[in-house]
Design a protein around this motif. Structure first.
Motif, PDB file in Angstrom:
ATOM      1  N   PHE A 191       0.830  -1.207   0.000  1.00  0.00           N
ATOM      2  CA  PHE A 191       0.000   0.000   0.000  1.00  0.00           C
ATOM      3  C   PHE A 191       0.867   1.261   0.000  1.00  0.00           C
ATOM      4  N   MET A 192       1.931   1.227   0.787  1.00  0.00           N
ATOM      5  CA  MET A 192       2.837   2.379   0.823  1.00  0.00           C
ATOM      6  C   MET A 192       3.496   2.600  -0.538  1.00  0.00           C
ATOM      7  N   ALA A 193       3.858   1.498  -1.213  1.00  0.00           N
ATOM      8  CA  ALA A 193       4.476   1.618  -2.531  1.00  0.00           C
ATOM      9  C   ALA A 193       3.504   2.222  -3.534  1.00  0.00           C
ATOM     10  N   ILE A 194       2.246   1.782  -3.503  1.00  0.00           N
ATOM     11  CA  ILE A 194       1.244   2.335  -4.417  1.00  0.00           C
ATOM     12  C   ILE A 194       1.064   3.825  -4.170  1.00  0.00           C
ATOM     13  N   GLY A 195       0.904   4.202  -2.897  1.00  0.00           N
ATOM     14  CA  GLY A 195       0.738   5.623  -2.575  1.00  0.00           C
ATOM     15  C   GLY A 195       1.939   6.444  -2.968  1.00  0.00           C
ATOM     16  N   ALA A 196       3.151   5.923  -2.731  1.00  0.00           N
ATOM     17  CA  ALA A 196       4.368   6.671  -3.045  1.00  0.00           C
ATOM     18  C   ALA A 196       4.537   6.849  -4.551  1.00  0.00           C
ATOM     19  N   TYR A 197       4.383   5.771  -5.302  1.00  0.00           N
ATOM     20  CA  TYR A 197       4.574   5.852  -6.752  1.00  0.00           C
ATOM     21  C   TYR A 197       3.502   6.711  -7.411  1.00  0.00           C
ATOM     22  N   MET A 198       2.266   6.560  -6.990  1.00  0.00           N
ATOM     23  CA  MET A 198       1.188   7.334  -7.626  1.00  0.00           C
ATOM     24  C   MET A 198       1.283   8.812  -7.279  1.00  0.00           C
ATOM     25  N   SER A 199       1.668   9.149  -6.047  1.00  0.00           N
ATOM     26  CA  SER A 199       1.859  10.565  -5.718  1.00  0.00           C
ATOM     27  C   SER A 199       3.047  11.134  -6.478  1.00  0.00           C
ATOM     28  N   SER A 200       4.064  10.304  -6.726  1.00  0.00           N
ATOM     29  CA  SER A 200       5.204  10.752  -7.538  1.00  0.00           C
ATOM     30  C   SER A 200       4.773  11.021  -8.968  1.00  0.00           C
ATOM     31  N   LEU A 201       3.974  10.124  -9.541  1.00  0.00           N
ATOM     32  CA  LEU A 201       3.458  10.352 -10.891  1.00  0.00           C
ATOM     33  C   LEU A 201       2.604  11.615 -10.950  1.00  0.00           C
ATOM     34  N   PHE A 202       1.855  11.848  -9.889  1.00  0.00           N
ATOM     35  CA  PHE A 202       1.005  13.043  -9.812  1.00  0.00           C
ATOM     36  C   PHE A 202       1.843  14.314  -9.874  1.00  0.00           C
ATOM     37  N   THR A 203       2.906  14.364  -9.094  1.00  0.00           N
ATOM     38  CA  THR A 203       3.732  15.569  -9.052  1.00  0.00           C
ATOM     39  C   THR A 203       4.604  15.710 -10.293  1.00  0.00           C
ATOM     40  N   VAL A 204       5.165  14.584 -10.784  1.00  0.00           N
ATOM     41  CA  VAL A 204       6.000  14.652 -11.986  1.00  0.00           C
ATOM     42  C   VAL A 204       5.180  15.089 -13.187  1.00  0.00           C
ATOM     43  N   GLY A 205       3.958  14.571 -13.290  1.00  0.00           N
ATOM     44  CA  GLY A 205       3.101  14.942 -14.414  1.00  0.00           C
ATOM     45  C   GLY A 205       2.729  16.402 -14.432  1.00  0.00           C
ATOM     46  N   LEU A 206       2.681  17.022 -13.260  1.00  0.00           N
ATOM     47  CA  LEU A 206       2.290  18.434 -13.195  1.00  0.00           C
ATOM     48  C   LEU A 206       3.470  19.393 -13.290  1.00  0.00           C
ATOM     49  N   PHE A 207       4.618  19.012 -12.718  1.00  0.00           N
ATOM     50  CA  PHE A 207       5.689  19.989 -12.536  1.00  0.00           C
ATOM     51  C   PHE A 207       7.006  19.628 -13.220  1.00  0.00           C
ATOM     52  N   ALA A 208       7.061  18.531 -13.955  1.00  0.00           N
ATOM     53  CA  ALA A 208       8.311  18.164 -14.624  1.00  0.00           C
ATOM     54  C   ALA A 208       8.006  17.635 -16.013  1.00  0.00           C
ATOM     55  N   SER A 209       8.871  17.980 -16.971  1.00  0.00           N
ATOM     56  CA  SER A 209       8.731  17.462 -18.331  1.00  0.00           C
ATOM     57  C   SER A 209       9.263  16.034 -18.372  1.00  0.00           C
ATOM     58  N   ASP A 210       8.464  15.146 -18.941  1.00  0.00           N
ATOM     59  CA  ASP A 210       8.812  13.733 -18.938  1.00  0.00           C
ATOM     60  C   ASP A 210       8.482  13.130 -20.296  1.00  0.00           C
ATOM     61  N   LYS A 211       9.264  12.136 -20.719  1.00  0.00           N
ATOM     62  CA  LYS A 211       9.042  11.513 -22.021  1.00  0.00           C
ATOM     63  C   LYS A 211       7.692  10.819 -22.088  1.00  0.00           C
ATOM     64  N   VAL A 212       7.270  10.226 -20.965  1.00  0.00           N
ATOM     65  CA  VAL A 212       6.015   9.481 -20.947  1.00  0.00           C
ATOM     66  C   VAL A 212       4.836  10.390 -20.649  1.00  0.00           C
ATOM     67  N   LEU A 213       4.986  11.248 -19.644  1.00  0.00           N
ATOM     68  CA  LEU A 213       3.865  12.073 -19.176  1.00  0.00           C
ATOM     69  C   LEU A 213       3.747  13.404 -19.899  1.00  0.00           C
ATOM     70  N   GLY A 214       4.744  13.771 -20.701  1.00  0.00           N
ATOM     71  CA  GLY A 214       4.665  15.007 -21.470  1.00  0.00           C
ATOM     72  C   GLY A 214       5.260  16.195 -20.740  1.00  0.00           C
ATOM     73  N   ASP A 215       4.964  17.390 -21.264  1.00  0.00           N
ATOM     74  CA  ASP A 215       5.526  18.619 -20.707  1.00  0.00           C
ATOM     75  C   ASP A 215       4.861  18.977 -19.388  1.00  0.00           C
ATOM     76  N   ALA A 216       5.596  19.746 -18.601  1.00  0.00           N
ATOM     77  CA  ALA A 216       5.083  20.194 -17.307  1.00  0.00           C
ATOM     78  C   ALA A 216       3.894  21.123 -17.491  1.00  0.00           C
ATOM     79  N   VAL A 217       2.936  21.024 -16.592  1.00  0.00           N
ATOM     80  CA  VAL A 217       1.732  21.862 -16.640  1.00  0.00           C
ATOM     81  C   VAL A 217       1.954  23.149 -15.864  1.00  0.00           C
ATOM     82  N   PHE A 218       2.616  23.057 -14.690  1.00  0.00           N
ATOM     83  CA  PHE A 218       2.837  24.220 -13.832  1.00  0.00           C
ATOM     84  C   PHE A 218       4.326  24.413 -13.598  1.00  0.00           C
ATOM     85  N   ASN A 219       4.671  25.608 -13.104  1.00  0.00           N
ATOM     86  CA  ASN A 219       6.058  25.903 -12.755  1.00  0.00           C
ATOM     87  C   ASN A 219       6.417  25.193 -11.457  1.00  0.00           C
TER      88      ASN A 219
END
Length: 271
Positions: free
Chosen positions: A187-215
């Motif tokens: 459960f901790m792994a799921i929460g950690a990885y999914m929250s990481s995907l949440f933040t990376v998708g919004l604030f970092a440019s990534d090959k899989v998730l695309g360009d950052a949405v916010f600064n």
């Protein structure tokens, strides 16, 4: 005669120490730790140089003692060469611990007994959440000042608080409900990885998730949202275990939860 009196004298010392600190409330200790953290920030580097320590003791000087003990064990078991110069650092680390933490904490904690108890009695008139927020805010200030002096302290504090969260959640299942679940790391792994995907998708440019949405400068504002999102994802994973295990008895919950843990582990390792 001396051997007979020794235990009584030792017990008397600890009893006097207990009486000395007995009237100090939690608020007094938090204020004492705050003064210690500020005192270390002001005089820690200078005292480190004065005592001849190679660097600032990041964990109350305990790492220096553990390093010497590890050297002794390696010398006795493996026959490795032992650096006898490290023995010199033990007295220096103990002096640092006493001057920076023990003495200031004892002095401040006793000095603020009356005002701290007065504030504690005043806070008792409010709901418990108010008292908790005041003390948690003071503890946060202490840990913030203490941890910003070293990256090692910061990562140590992060891992410690993660372990605290894990223990509290495990205590609900094993302690209060009497069930034995093995899937908490999953459960901790799921929460950690999914929250990481949440933040990376919004604030970092990534090959899989695309360009950052916010600064990235406003990333800290969404930290509570990332925690909630991670918690929801972990709860959804928990339902996968809970629904098929409703009708099980005995050790089957442990077996099902252990299987789920290995599934999650394999999934994230091979994703």
């Amino acid at each position: 005669m001396d051997e007979t009196l020794a235990p009584k004298q030792t017990g008397g010392i600890f009893k006097r120490m207990g009486l000395f600190f007995k009237p100090v409330p939690l608020l007094g200790y938090l204020l004492g730790f705050l003064v210690c953290a500020l005192w270390e920030q002001l005089a820690g580097e200078g005292l480190t140089s004065l005592l001849g320590l190679p660097k600032l003791p990041v964990l109350f000087g305990l790492l220096t003692i553990f390093k010497v003990l590890a050297g002794i064990i390696n010398f006795l078991i493996k026959g490795d060469a032992f650096n006898w110069a490290t023995w010199v650092h033990i007295p220096s680390a103990l002096i640092y611990l006493t001057v920076i933490y023990l003495l200031p904490l004892a002095i401040v904690a006793r000095a603020v007994v009356k005002p701290a108890n007065a504030v504690a009695r005043f806070l008792q008139g409010f709901p418990l959440i108010v008292t908790a927020l005041v003390q948690l805010g003071l503890m946060y200030a202490v840990l913030h000042i203490w941890a910003e002096m070293s990256d090692y302290r910061l990562i140590f504090l992060k891992l410690t608080l993660i372990a605290v969260l894990f223990t509290l959640s495990l205590n609900i299942i094993n302690g209060y409900m009497g069930e034995f679940s093995c899937s908490h790391p999953g459960f901790m792994a799921i929460g950690a990885y999914m929250s990481s995907l949440f933040t990376v998708g919004l604030f970092a440019s990534d090959k899989v998730l695309g360009d950052a949405v916010f600064n990235v400068s406003v990333a800290y504002l969404t930290f509570p949202l990332a925690l909630i999102f991670g918690g929801l994802m972990a709860a959804m994973g928990a339902l996968i275990v809970a629904i098929p295990s409703f009708k099980t008895r005995g050790d089957y919950l442990a077996i099902i939860s252990l299987a789920f843990l290995f599934i999650v582990k394999s999934f994230f390792e091979n994703m």
